[in-house]
Design an enzyme around this catalytic site. Sequence first.
Site, PDB file in Angstrom:
ATOM      1  N   TYR A 239     -32.675  70.444  22.501  1.00  0.00           N
ATOM      2  CA  TYR A 239     -33.918  70.104  21.802  1.00  0.00           C
ATOM      3  C   TYR A 239     -34.334  68.668  22.121  1.00  0.00           C
ATOM      4  O   TYR A 239     -35.478  68.399  22.501  1.00  0.00           O
ATOM      5  CB  TYR A 239     -33.727  70.286  20.293  1.00  0.00           C
ATOM      6  CG  TYR A 239     -34.890  69.783  19.476  1.00  0.00           C
ATOM      7  CD1 TYR A 239     -35.995  70.590  19.256  1.00  0.00           C
ATOM      8  CD2 TYR A 239     -34.893  68.501  18.944  1.00  0.00           C
ATOM      9  CE1 TYR A 239     -37.080  70.130  18.511  1.00  0.00           C
ATOM     10  CE2 TYR A 239     -35.969  68.028  18.204  1.00  0.00           C
ATOM     11  CZ  TYR A 239     -37.054  68.849  18.000  1.00  0.00           C
ATOM     12  OH  TYR A 239     -38.127  68.375  17.268  1.00  0.00           O
TER      13      TYR A 239
ATOM     14  N   GLN B  15     -23.157  58.700   8.024  1.00  0.00           N
ATOM     15  CA  GLN B  15     -24.401  58.764   8.782  1.00  0.00           C
ATOM     16  C   GLN B  15     -25.460  57.847   8.160  1.00  0.00           C
ATOM     17  O   GLN B  15     -25.534  57.709   6.935  1.00  0.00           O
ATOM     18  CB  GLN B  15     -24.946  60.203   8.822  1.00  0.00           C
ATOM     19  CG  GLN B  15     -24.088  61.164   9.596  1.00  0.00           C
ATOM     20  CD  GLN B  15     -22.922  61.710   8.796  1.00  0.00           C
ATOM     21  OE1 GLN B  15     -22.721  61.349   7.656  1.00  0.00           O
ATOM     22  NE2 GLN B  15     -22.153  62.574   9.404  1.00  0.00           N
TER      23      GLN B  15
ATOM     24  N   ARG C 204     -29.615  57.167   8.168  1.00  0.00           N
ATOM     25  CA  ARG C 204     -30.889  57.773   8.539  1.00  0.00           C
ATOM     26  C   ARG C 204     -32.029  56.987   7.918  1.00  0.00           C
ATOM     27  O   ARG C 204     -31.832  56.190   7.000  1.00  0.00           O
ATOM     28  CB  ARG C 204     -30.968  59.241   8.045  1.00  0.00           C
ATOM     29  CG  ARG C 204     -29.986  60.186   8.735  1.00  0.00           C
ATOM     30  CD  ARG C 204     -30.375  60.423  10.182  1.00  0.00           C
ATOM     31  NE  ARG C 204     -29.525  61.379  10.833  1.00  0.00           N
ATOM     32  CZ  ARG C 204     -28.442  61.067  11.530  1.00  0.00           C
ATOM     33  NH1 ARG C 204     -28.070  59.808  11.649  1.00  0.00           N
ATOM     34  NH2 ARG C 204     -27.721  61.996  12.116  1.00  0.00           N
TER      35      ARG C 204
ATOM     36  N   CYS D 142     -34.526  62.581  18.307  1.00  0.00           N
ATOM     37  CA  CYS D 142     -33.446  63.293  19.002  1.00  0.00           C
ATOM     38  C   CYS D 142     -33.425  62.949  20.493  1.00  0.00           C
ATOM     39  O   CYS D 142     -32.468  63.281  21.190  1.00  0.00           O
ATOM     40  CB  CYS D 142     -33.585  64.800  18.816  1.00  0.00           C
ATOM     41  SG  CYS D 142     -33.273  65.339  17.125  1.00  0.00           S
TER      42      CYS D 142
ATOM     43  N   SER E  96     -39.526  62.986  19.340  1.00  0.00           N
ATOM     44  CA  SER E  96     -38.488  63.055  18.309  1.00  0.00           C
ATOM     45  C   SER E  96     -37.415  62.002  18.538  1.00  0.00           C
ATOM     46  O   SER E  96     -37.089  61.665  19.683  1.00  0.00           O
ATOM     47  CB  SER E  96     -37.846  64.440  18.332  1.00  0.00           C
ATOM     48  OG  SER E  96     -36.663  64.463  17.553  1.00  0.00           O
TER      49      SER E  96
ATOM     50  N   ASP F  39     -50.692  81.082  19.471  1.00  0.00           N
ATOM     51  CA  ASP F  39     -49.389  80.665  19.964  1.00  0.00           C
ATOM     52  C   ASP F  39     -49.582  79.791  21.196  1.00  0.00           C
ATOM     53  O   ASP F  39     -50.037  80.264  22.240  1.00  0.00           O
ATOM     54  CB  ASP F  39     -48.579  81.925  20.313  1.00  0.00           C
ATOM     55  CG  ASP F  39     -47.138  81.620  20.677  1.00  0.00           C
ATOM     56  OD1 ASP F  39     -46.838  80.473  21.060  1.00  0.00           O
ATOM     57  OD2 ASP F  39     -46.307  82.551  20.586  1.00  0.00           O
TER      58      ASP F  39
ATOM     59  N   LYS G  50     -30.574  71.988  -2.532  1.00  0.00           N
ATOM     60  CA  LYS G  50     -29.180  72.194  -2.932  1.00  0.00           C
ATOM     61  C   LYS G  50     -28.918  71.649  -4.331  1.00  0.00           C
ATOM     62  O   LYS G  50     -28.173  72.259  -5.112  1.00  0.00           O
ATOM     63  CB  LYS G  50     -28.246  71.529  -1.922  1.00  0.00           C
ATOM     64  CG  LYS G  50     -28.227  72.223  -0.567  1.00  0.00           C
ATOM     65  CD  LYS G  50     -27.346  71.467   0.419  1.00  0.00           C
ATOM     66  CE  LYS G  50     -27.312  72.140   1.780  1.00  0.00           C
ATOM     67  NZ  LYS G  50     -26.433  71.459   2.734  1.00  0.00           N
TER      68      LYS G  50
END
Length: 203
Positions: free
Chosen positions: A106, A169, A171, A78, A76, A10, A153
């Site tokens: 994040y 959106q 991407r 993000c 990232s 870890d 899905k």
Amino acid sequence: EAEEVWVAGDLRDWRRAREATEGVERVYHLAADHGGAGYFYSDADFKAANNNLRIDSNVLQTAVAQGVDRLFFASSACTYPVDIQGKDAAPLTEDLLGTGEGEQLYGMAKRMSTLLMEGSPIDARCGVFHTIYGPTQDHLEPRAKFPTAICRKLIENPDRVEVWGDGTQVRTFLFIDDALDRIQKVMEADEYDGPVNIGSDEA
């Protein structure tokens, strides 16, 4: 020929990070607590951000202490400002990093780690990951990412597939083999001028 050594542990524990970076010339730091939007738009956001800050700090500090020659850090998309993404948005270019609020804790944690890497005394190079996909990727909630979640899905119920958002959106998706090629180009380049997008050029 270099001996291959595997260390399991870890990385939130600096001793494991030290063990993982000991005696190596180059580090490819890809470890993270991450998932799709369903993950960091939940109560997991704080935990993931906190875990990632600890992991990233431990890996960087031990790499610096042990004189690692070069380090790659997986940042990232993000980290990019949320308000410039969406329908009809321009492509995310590296000059936009840090110009607005990143996505959730994040994204802000990833931004902070990117800044730490960039400011470190070693040759640390940051790749800003857009959506990377491939075999063995998490396909179950809450960590599933698009497009793997959509594939699951479709298999579960092809007659009704729930897609989050309003359908506008935009991407990009990059297969893992292509991502690895780009990571290696970043690491092998003679010059590095700052964070580099690791993503598809096709929206």
